[in-house]
Every structure is written in C-alpha cells, then in structure tokens.
Design a protein around this motif. Sequence first.
Motif, PDB file in Angstrom:
ATOM      1  N   ILE A   4     -11.273  -4.089   4.183  1.00  0.00           N
ATOM      2  CA  ILE A   4     -10.132  -3.326   4.702  1.00  0.00           C
ATOM      3  C   ILE A   4     -10.450  -1.837   4.699  1.00  0.00           C
ATOM      4  O   ILE A   4     -11.077  -1.327   3.774  1.00  0.00           O
ATOM      5  N   ILE A   5      -9.973  -1.141   5.741  1.00  0.00           N
ATOM      6  CA  ILE A   5      -9.881   0.307   5.668  1.00  0.00           C
ATOM      7  C   ILE A   5      -8.418   0.694   5.842  1.00  0.00           C
ATOM      8  O   ILE A   5      -7.733   0.182   6.740  1.00  0.00           O
ATOM      9  N   ASN A   6      -7.928   1.534   4.951  1.00  0.00           N
ATOM     10  CA  ASN A   6      -6.542   2.003   5.040  1.00  0.00           C
ATOM     11  C   ASN A   6      -6.514   3.154   6.052  1.00  0.00           C
ATOM     12  O   ASN A   6      -6.718   4.315   5.716  1.00  0.00           O
ATOM     13  N   ALA A   7      -6.275   2.810   7.306  1.00  0.00           N
ATOM     14  CA  ALA A   7      -6.454   3.758   8.404  1.00  0.00           C
ATOM     15  C   ALA A   7      -5.317   4.768   8.530  1.00  0.00           C
ATOM     16  O   ALA A   7      -5.461   5.800   9.180  1.00  0.00           O
ATOM     17  N   LYS A   8      -4.183   4.478   7.915  1.00  0.00           N
ATOM     18  CA  LYS A   8      -3.036   5.403   7.916  1.00  0.00           C
ATOM     19  C   LYS A   8      -2.236   5.102   6.661  1.00  0.00           C
ATOM     20  O   LYS A   8      -1.738   3.992   6.490  1.00  0.00           O
ATOM     21  N   SER A   9      -2.097   6.076   5.791  1.00  0.00           N
ATOM     22  CA  SER A   9      -1.564   5.801   4.463  1.00  0.00           C
ATOM     23  C   SER A   9      -0.236   6.513   4.222  1.00  0.00           C
ATOM     24  O   SER A   9      -0.056   7.674   4.597  1.00  0.00           O
ATOM     25  N   GLY A  10       0.670   5.808   3.541  1.00  0.00           N
ATOM     26  CA  GLY A  10       1.972   6.383   3.230  1.00  0.00           C
ATOM     27  C   GLY A  10       2.762   6.652   4.502  1.00  0.00           C
ATOM     28  O   GLY A  10       2.546   6.037   5.541  1.00  0.00           O
ATOM     29  N   LEU A  11       3.715   7.552   4.425  1.00  0.00           N
ATOM     30  CA  LEU A  11       4.482   7.983   5.605  1.00  0.00           C
ATOM     31  C   LEU A  11       5.178   6.817   6.301  1.00  0.00           C
ATOM     32  O   LEU A  11       5.436   6.861   7.503  1.00  0.00           O
ATOM     33  N   CYS A  12       5.489   5.764   5.545  1.00  0.00           N
ATOM     34  CA  CYS A  12       6.056   4.567   6.165  1.00  0.00           C
ATOM     35  C   CYS A  12       7.577   4.536   5.985  1.00  0.00           C
ATOM     36  O   CYS A  12       8.082   4.676   4.868  1.00  0.00           O
ATOM     37  N   PRO A  13       8.330   4.297   7.064  1.00  0.00           N
ATOM     38  CA  PRO A  13       9.791   4.275   6.977  1.00  0.00           C
ATOM     39  C   PRO A  13      10.374   2.953   6.494  1.00  0.00           C
ATOM     40  O   PRO A  13      11.583   2.830   6.327  1.00  0.00           O
ATOM     41  N   GLU A  14       9.522   1.969   6.242  1.00  0.00           N
ATOM     42  CA  GLU A  14       9.997   0.658   5.814  1.00  0.00           C
ATOM     43  C   GLU A  14      10.336   0.656   4.314  1.00  0.00           C
ATOM     44  O   GLU A  14       9.837   1.491   3.560  1.00  0.00           O
ATOM     45  N   ASP A  15      11.168  -0.324   3.906  1.00  0.00           N
ATOM     46  CA  ASP A  15      11.592  -0.357   2.493  1.00  0.00           C
ATOM     47  C   ASP A  15      11.048  -1.575   1.742  1.00  0.00           C
ATOM     48  O   ASP A  15      11.694  -2.096   0.837  1.00  0.00           O
ATOM     49  N   CYS A  16       9.861  -2.031   2.086  1.00  0.00           N
ATOM     50  CA  CYS A  16       9.269  -3.208   1.459  1.00  0.00           C
ATOM     51  C   CYS A  16       9.082  -2.972  -0.043  1.00  0.00           C
ATOM     52  O   CYS A  16       8.401  -2.037  -0.453  1.00  0.00           O
ATOM     53  N   GLY A  17       9.693  -3.822  -0.852  1.00  0.00           N
ATOM     54  CA  GLY A  17       9.751  -3.597  -2.284  1.00  0.00           C
ATOM     55  C   GLY A  17       8.431  -3.691  -3.014  1.00  0.00           C
ATOM     56  O   GLY A  17       8.296  -3.185  -4.126  1.00  0.00           O
ATOM     57  N   TYR A  18       7.426  -4.334  -2.401  1.00  0.00           N
ATOM     58  CA  TYR A  18       6.131  -4.517  -3.037  1.00  0.00           C
ATOM     59  C   TYR A  18       5.166  -3.376  -2.739  1.00  0.00           C
ATOM     60  O   TYR A  18       4.113  -3.265  -3.355  1.00  0.00           O
ATOM     61  N   CYS A  19       5.503  -2.514  -1.767  1.00  0.00           N
ATOM     62  CA  CYS A  19       4.507  -1.618  -1.181  1.00  0.00           C
ATOM     63  C   CYS A  19       4.608  -0.199  -1.716  1.00  0.00           C
ATOM     64  O   CYS A  19       5.675   0.435  -1.649  1.00  0.00           O
ATOM     65  N   SER A  20       3.482   0.323  -2.184  1.00  0.00           N
ATOM     66  CA  SER A  20       3.448   1.685  -2.711  1.00  0.00           C
ATOM     67  C   SER A  20       3.499   2.736  -1.609  1.00  0.00           C
ATOM     68  O   SER A  20       3.658   3.921  -1.889  1.00  0.00           O
ATOM     69  N   GLN A  21       3.376   2.305  -0.342  1.00  0.00           N
ATOM     70  CA  GLN A  21       3.408   3.247   0.777  1.00  0.00           C
ATOM     71  C   GLN A  21       4.788   3.358   1.428  1.00  0.00           C
ATOM     72  O   GLN A  21       4.977   4.141   2.346  1.00  0.00           O
ATOM     73  N   SER A  22       5.746   2.574   0.952  1.00  0.00           N
ATOM     74  CA  SER A  22       7.055   2.527   1.602  1.00  0.00           C
ATOM     75  C   SER A  22       7.895   3.749   1.262  1.00  0.00           C
ATOM     76  O   SER A  22       7.633   4.469   0.289  1.00  0.00           O
TER      77      SER A  22
END
Length: 332
Positions: A63-81
């Motif tokens: 995997i490459i994390n091609a775009k990190s954070g800045l996510c408008p979603e509220d997924c409870g498991y995700c550190s980028q949400s």
Amino acid sequence: MNTIIVDLKWQSLAQKALQGECIILEEGLAVLEADNDEVLLLLQAAFQVRKHFYGKKVKLNMIINAKSGLCPEDCGYCSQSIVSTAPVAKYTLLDKDTLLAGAREALARKAGTYCIVAAGKGPTDKELDQVIDAVKEIRETMPLKICACLGILKGNQAERLAEAGVHRYNHNLNTSKANYTAITTTHTYDQRVETVDQVKSQGMSPCSGVIIGMGETHQEIVEMAYALRELNVDSIPINFLNAVPGTPLEHAGRTPSMKALKVLALFRFICPSKEIRVAGGREVNLRTLQPLSLYAANSLFVGDYLTTAGQDVTADHQIIEDLGFEIELNAL
C-alpha cells in the motif's frame, strides 16, 4: 467430542467448499465458536481448500497512502476521519514521482500488486487525473498489477480507471449491514455495494473485505462472508481492528489470535476460490501466530499500512520461506 469426530466435522466443511456448496449459518457459527484446542484441525481443513486453489503460493501486496487525513467521513475505526484526534500526517494527493517511487519499492519488496489508496469519500476529477497519469507510466515501465482504492466512484470514474489500466479496485464493506450505522453515518452500506458493482461492470477485478473487531456478533461475521460471496469479489482483505488512540473505537481492544485464525478459516470455507488476504492489524492481533494465518489465507500486505506500521518485510519473506511456501510474483 474425540479428536477423530472433531476432525471429520471440519473435513466435512472443506469437502463442501471444494464441491462448491456453501456452508450454512450454524456451521459458520461452529467455526467461530470452536474450542481453541480444535484450531489446528480447523486450519488443516481450511488448508486443503486453500491448497486446492492456490497451492503453496503467497501473493504480496503493498500500500501507498497517496492522500492522508483531510477526510470528511466519520468512520469510527479510521485515524484519518474527521472525528479522529489521532496525530496523523495530513497531505493532498502525492505527485506522480512519489507514486512511481512507491511502485519501485513494491517491486523491491517482491509485491506483485501495488495499491494506491487515498483518504476521502471519493476522488475529485483532478485527483483521478493525477492517479491515472501515474498508473499509465507504471503500466508502461514496471511489471506490477495496480489496485486503486479511492472511495465511492461517480459518473464515468470507474470507466476511466479501467481504461487507464487499473487491474483491481478495492472498496471494503468493512462491517455487516446491521452494524453499519454504528461505525459510520456519512455514507451507507448500499453505497459501498454499488461501487463494487460499478467496478465489476467496467471489467476491473473487484476487491472488498472487512474489519473484524468493531462490535459485530459472530452471526454478523458469517453474514459478512456471505455478502462477499454473493458480491463475487475476487479478493477479500481481512483486517483486524488496530484500535488507534484518538479514534471512536480506541477502547475496542484486540481480536484474540485464536479467534482471528478461526475467522480466516471461516472465510476460506465460505469463499473457497477467492484470494483471502491477511491485512491491517495482523501484527497486533495475530502476533506470534501470524505464520498460521497462511494455512487459510493466501495473500499478505507487506510494509506499512495507511497510518500504522507493519513489520519488516524480511520477516514476512522469512515466514513464507519457513513454511515451505513461495511468493507468487506479478499476480492479481
């Protein structure tokens, strides 16, 4: 119940799988609720199915994390949400040179598939253009399969990715339909299914998996496996929650190693011919039992995940070698 009877019970599930017959709910629950003393017999039965379809080969993915954070979603498991307070890197889509460098690193790690992953609900057309530009050059210069994971697709985006040469598209169901609103409210379970269907309609290989350890019941785990069988996806990444501090699920704990092995066996019985990948959280949840996972699964992520570290790639290569298995190069 003596060992012979137990062994025959699990062998009967293997035979069902090899004959194309789906195990019933009660049998699936029996796998998840098996005594830990039965796990080696359970894995032996799952291995018969795995070996029939994949021999002793192991597919590696990076995997490459091609775009990190800045996510408008509220997924409870995700550190980028947007609801996470975890201290993760935040950056817009990586430039082409960086994506190409990631592809070269994938080759160095003996990965056959390079996964370009971007946080967010779905790609903008500009972001899609950037990914497509990189994909075309990777296809022209490197012997890699390419998987994209960019969120919910709209309009002709799936068509454009397919035309650019993306082999596979990942969009995980993550959890059961019944548990979905407990995990995220900014998109729906059905939207995820629709994206997988779009991918299939454009001839890309569909990849969709789950995250175990988010409050789901055993019955819901079986239902997740049934849902992916019904969707007829080619690849199923099985993630085990890595409960990151700062996320809503930070106190969820870890999946016990023996339960994780039972989950992998269950998915092999229900989706016998599909690539089953031990994915995020394997180091934290399986710990020292990671090698046993490959008796049911036939694929691994190597290197780091999106915001959490994986183990050194040489350790994964050694696991495969020590098991007497072999790395399958350049294969979806």
